[in-house]
Design a protein around this motif. Structure first.
Motif, PDB file in Angstrom:
ATOM      1  N   ALA A  48       0.795  -1.179  -0.060  1.00  0.00           N
ATOM      2  CA  ALA A  48      -0.053   0.047  -0.004  1.00  0.00           C
ATOM      3  C   ALA A  48       0.836   1.347  -0.047  1.00  0.00           C
ATOM      4  CB  ALA A  48      -0.802  -0.071   1.246  1.00  0.00           C
ATOM      5  N   ALA A  49       1.892   1.448   0.600  1.00  0.00           N
ATOM      6  CA  ALA A  49       2.796   2.372   0.636  1.00  0.00           C
ATOM      7  C   ALA A  49       3.421   2.884  -0.434  1.00  0.00           C
ATOM      8  CB  ALA A  49       3.814   2.399   1.899  1.00  0.00           C
ATOM      9  N   ALA A  50       3.844   1.715  -1.301  1.00  0.00           N
ATOM     10  CA  ALA A  50       4.504   1.763  -2.548  1.00  0.00           C
ATOM     11  C   ALA A  50       3.357   2.210  -3.605  1.00  0.00           C
ATOM     12  CB  ALA A  50       5.160   0.752  -3.054  1.00  0.00           C
ATOM     13  N   ALA A  51       2.078   1.831  -3.434  1.00  0.00           N
ATOM     14  CA  ALA A  51       1.182   2.219  -4.432  1.00  0.00           C
ATOM     15  C   ALA A  51       0.792   3.651  -4.218  1.00  0.00           C
ATOM     16  CB  ALA A  51       0.026   1.317  -4.148  1.00  0.00           C
ATOM     17  N   ARG A  52       0.644   3.860  -2.930  1.00  0.00           N
ATOM     18  CA  ARG A  52       0.040   5.349  -2.448  1.00  0.00           C
ATOM     19  C   ARG A  52       1.150   6.316  -3.023  1.00  0.00           C
ATOM     20  NH1 ARG A  52       0.883   8.987   1.472  1.00  0.00           N
ATOM     21  NH2 ARG A  52      -0.849  10.436   1.872  1.00  0.00           N
ATOM     22  N   ASN A  53       2.635   5.816  -2.810  1.00  0.00           N
ATOM     23  CA  ASN A  53       3.656   7.070  -3.495  1.00  0.00           C
ATOM     24  C   ASN A  53       3.807   7.039  -4.681  1.00  0.00           C
ATOM     25  OD1 ASN A  53       4.323   7.307  -0.698  1.00  0.00           O
ATOM     26  ND2 ASN A  53       6.285   5.798  -0.598  1.00  0.00           N
ATOM     27  N   GLU A  54       3.428   5.839  -5.457  1.00  0.00           N
ATOM     28  CA  GLU A  54       3.453   6.157  -6.938  1.00  0.00           C
ATOM     29  C   GLU A  54       2.338   6.947  -7.468  1.00  0.00           C
ATOM     30  OE1 GLU A  54       2.227   3.065 -10.791  1.00  0.00           O
ATOM     31  OE2 GLU A  54       3.195   2.281  -8.943  1.00  0.00           O
ATOM     32  N   LEU A  55       0.778   6.738  -6.793  1.00  0.00           N
ATOM     33  CA  LEU A  55      -0.171   7.781  -7.217  1.00  0.00           C
ATOM     34  C   LEU A  55       0.230   9.239  -6.721  1.00  0.00           C
ATOM     35  CD1 LEU A  55      -3.267   5.709  -6.167  1.00  0.00           C
ATOM     36  CD2 LEU A  55      -2.277   5.956  -8.322  1.00  0.00           C
ATOM     37  N   ILE A  56       1.002   9.604  -5.904  1.00  0.00           N
ATOM     38  CA  ILE A  56       1.084  10.863  -5.405  1.00  0.00           C
ATOM     39  C   ILE A  56       2.077  11.336  -6.299  1.00  0.00           C
ATOM     40  CG2 ILE A  56       2.116  12.155  -3.408  1.00  0.00           C
ATOM     41  CD1 ILE A  56       0.639  10.443  -1.554  1.00  0.00           C
ATOM     42  N   SER A  57       3.202  10.556  -6.451  1.00  0.00           N
ATOM     43  CA  SER A  57       4.355  11.121  -7.512  1.00  0.00           C
ATOM     44  C   SER A  57       3.434  11.386  -8.766  1.00  0.00           C
ATOM     45  CB  SER A  57       5.176  10.058  -7.599  1.00  0.00           C
ATOM     46  OG  SER A  57       5.006   8.857  -8.517  1.00  0.00           O
ATOM     47  N   ARG A  58       2.420  10.836  -9.313  1.00  0.00           N
ATOM     48  CA  ARG A  58       2.032  11.191 -10.388  1.00  0.00           C
ATOM     49  C   ARG A  58       0.818  12.172 -10.483  1.00  0.00           C
ATOM     50  NH1 ARG A  58       1.049   5.045 -13.271  1.00  0.00           N
ATOM     51  NH2 ARG A  58       3.160   4.662 -13.351  1.00  0.00           N
ATOM     52  N   GLY A  59       0.559  12.689  -9.214  1.00  0.00           N
ATOM     53  CA  GLY A  59      -0.198  13.862  -9.069  1.00  0.00           C
ATOM     54  C   GLY A  59      -1.780  13.369  -8.694  1.00  0.00           C
ATOM     55  N   VAL A  60      -1.979  12.401  -8.074  1.00  0.00           N
ATOM     56  CA  VAL A  60      -3.208  11.772  -7.616  1.00  0.00           C
ATOM     57  C   VAL A  60      -3.391  12.092  -6.057  1.00  0.00           C
ATOM     58  CG1 VAL A  60      -4.782   9.832  -7.201  1.00  0.00           C
ATOM     59  CG2 VAL A  60      -3.185   9.982  -9.407  1.00  0.00           C
ATOM     60  N   GLU A  61      -4.308  12.817  -5.644  1.00  0.00           N
ATOM     61  CA  GLU A  61      -4.471  12.741  -4.176  1.00  0.00           C
ATOM     62  C   GLU A  61      -5.107  11.539  -3.583  1.00  0.00           C
ATOM     63  OE1 GLU A  61      -6.636  16.539  -2.946  1.00  0.00           O
ATOM     64  OE2 GLU A  61      -5.879  17.617  -4.493  1.00  0.00           O
ATOM     65  N   ALA A  62      -4.276  11.183  -2.655  1.00  0.00           N
ATOM     66  CA  ALA A  62      -4.445   9.989  -1.863  1.00  0.00           C
ATOM     67  C   ALA A  62      -4.594  10.220  -0.242  1.00  0.00           C
ATOM     68  CB  ALA A  62      -3.571   8.926  -2.340  1.00  0.00           C
ATOM     69  N   SER A  63      -5.524   9.469   0.086  1.00  0.00           N
ATOM     70  CA  SER A  63      -5.848   9.566   1.612  1.00  0.00           C
ATOM     71  C   SER A  63      -4.687   8.854   2.349  1.00  0.00           C
ATOM     72  CB  SER A  63      -6.967   8.773   2.158  1.00  0.00           C
ATOM     73  OG  SER A  63      -7.000   7.376   1.962  1.00  0.00           O
ATOM     74  N   GLU A  64      -4.479   9.023   3.639  1.00  0.00           N
ATOM     75  CA  GLU A  64      -3.476   8.314   4.513  1.00  0.00           C
ATOM     76  C   GLU A  64      -3.712   6.974   4.620  1.00  0.00           C
ATOM     77  OE1 GLU A  64      -0.808   9.758   5.756  1.00  0.00           O
ATOM     78  OE2 GLU A  64      -1.470  11.703   4.611  1.00  0.00           O
ATOM     79  N   ILE A  65      -2.748   6.038   4.547  1.00  0.00           N
ATOM     80  CA  ILE A  65      -3.021   4.826   4.943  1.00  0.00           C
ATOM     81  C   ILE A  65      -3.531   4.341   6.381  1.00  0.00           C
ATOM     82  CG2 ILE A  65      -1.920   2.496   5.317  1.00  0.00           C
ATOM     83  CD1 ILE A  65       0.186   3.587   3.128  1.00  0.00           C
ATOM     84  N   THR A  66      -4.506   3.722   6.256  1.00  0.00           N
ATOM     85  CA  THR A  66      -5.263   3.437   7.393  1.00  0.00           C
ATOM     86  C   THR A  66      -5.297   1.821   7.680  1.00  0.00           C
ATOM     87  OG1 THR A  66      -7.093   5.093   7.324  1.00  0.00           O
ATOM     88  CG2 THR A  66      -7.571   3.289   8.649  1.00  0.00           C
ATOM     89  N   VAL A  67      -4.784   1.240   8.993  1.00  0.00           N
ATOM     90  CA  VAL A  67      -4.557   0.129   9.247  1.00  0.00           C
ATOM     91  C   VAL A  67      -5.848  -0.336  10.181  1.00  0.00           C
ATOM     92  CG1 VAL A  67      -3.201  -2.029  10.244  1.00  0.00           C
ATOM     93  CG2 VAL A  67      -2.079  -0.051   8.943  1.00  0.00           C
ATOM     94  N   PHE A  68      -6.780  -1.247   9.659  1.00  0.00           N
ATOM     95  CA  PHE A  68      -7.975  -1.784  10.240  1.00  0.00           C
ATOM     96  C   PHE A  68      -7.699  -2.902  11.163  1.00  0.00           C
ATOM     97  CE2 PHE A  68      -9.985   0.975   6.652  1.00  0.00           C
ATOM     98  CZ  PHE A  68     -10.711   2.021   7.339  1.00  0.00           C
ATOM     99  N   ASP A  69      -6.799  -3.380  10.507  1.00  0.00           N
ATOM    100  CA  ASP A  69      -6.449  -4.874  11.173  1.00  0.00           C
ATOM    101  C   ASP A  69      -5.048  -5.126  10.893  1.00  0.00           C
ATOM    102  OD1 ASP A  69      -6.363  -7.886  11.852  1.00  0.00           O
ATOM    103  OD2 ASP A  69      -8.124  -8.165  11.374  1.00  0.00           O
ATOM    104  N   GLU A  70      -4.174  -5.776  11.652  1.00  0.00           N
ATOM    105  CA  GLU A  70      -2.766  -6.038  11.389  1.00  0.00           C
ATOM    106  C   GLU A  70      -2.570  -7.004  10.627  1.00  0.00           C
ATOM    107  OE1 GLU A  70      -0.096  -4.071  12.319  1.00  0.00           O
ATOM    108  OE2 GLU A  70      -1.438  -2.619  13.260  1.00  0.00           O
ATOM    109  N   ARG A  71      -3.624  -8.088  10.356  1.00  0.00           N
ATOM    110  CA  ARG A  71      -3.371  -8.992   9.397  1.00  0.00           C
ATOM    111  C   ARG A  71      -3.412  -8.635   8.281  1.00  0.00           C
ATOM    112  NH1 ARG A  71      -8.066 -12.630  12.202  1.00  0.00           N
ATOM    113  NH2 ARG A  71      -8.960 -10.513  12.168  1.00  0.00           N
ATOM    114  N   ASP A  72      -2.979  -9.512   7.166  1.00  0.00           N
ATOM    115  CA  ASP A  72      -2.926  -8.864   5.660  1.00  0.00           C
ATOM    116  C   ASP A  72      -4.351  -8.830   5.271  1.00  0.00           C
ATOM    117  OD1 ASP A  72      -1.457  -8.687   3.436  1.00  0.00           O
ATOM    118  OD2 ASP A  72      -1.540 -10.680   2.874  1.00  0.00           O
ATOM    119  N   GLY A  73      -4.462  -7.684   4.507  1.00  0.00           N
ATOM    120  CA  GLY A  73      -5.847  -7.468   4.142  1.00  0.00           C
ATOM    121  C   GLY A  73      -6.370  -6.208   4.998  1.00  0.00           C
ATOM    122  N   GLY A  74      -6.094  -5.971   5.868  1.00  0.00           N
ATOM    123  CA  GLY A  74      -6.653  -4.943   6.890  1.00  0.00           C
ATOM    124  C   GLY A  74      -5.813  -3.418   6.517  1.00  0.00           C
TER     125      GLY A  74
END
Length: 146
Positions: free
Chosen positions: A79-105
């Motif tokens: 998620a961090a890499a994907a968010r950074n990629e979008l931001i570098s291309r000028g897309v406004e993205a929300s902060e990353i939220t972790v709802f659950d520490e398990r994979d998928g959260g």
């Protein structure tokens, strides 16, 4: 019998602006851009996806108001890499939220210029075992970027 979801219609106001956003900023592959006197449609596909989006001016596409589609979900391995990629291309993205520490959260989101919203979910296993194997990624006779 398999039932596969392969196309989602996304309602937009300006097709050229939306093609540029999804292709150049989000990084979807432009599968086709078809224009005639009576219609204009485009199909774009996220890298690694078996499902595409279609934007255009056909009657079924005009039944939804632009910006009315909410909660479409993409899945990425990081998620961090994907968010950074979008931001570098000028897309406004929300902060990353972790709802659950398990994979998928882990999630973040973004919106297109019309207000259609997307959730991006992190599933680390997609990095090791993608849903569509790398050697099977061909659409319309052209190989997608990996």
């Amino acid at each position: 019998m398999d039932w596969t979801l392969e196309v989602v219609i996304v309602p937009v106001n300006d097709l050229d602006r939306s093609i540029a956003f999804y292709r150049d900023q989000v990084g979807f592959a432009l599968d086709h851009d078809t224009r005639s006197d009576s219609m204009h449609i485009a199909q774009l596909t996220p890298r690694g996806s078996g499902c595409s989006i279609v934007i255009g001016s056909l009657p079924s596409q005009n039944e939804m108001a632009p910006g009315s589609l909410h909660g479409l979900q993409l899945v990425v391995a990081d998620a961090a890499a994907a968010r950074n990629e979008l931001i570098s291309r000028g897309v406004e993205a929300s902060e990353i939220t972790v709802f659950d520490e398990r994979d998928g959260g882990t999630f973040f989101g973004f919106a297109d210029p019309d207000g259609n919203t997307w959730a991006v979910q992190q599933i680390k296993a997609r990095g090791e075992k993608p849903l569509i194997p790398l050697d099977a990624r061909q659409r319309f006779g052209a190989e997608q970027e990996v």
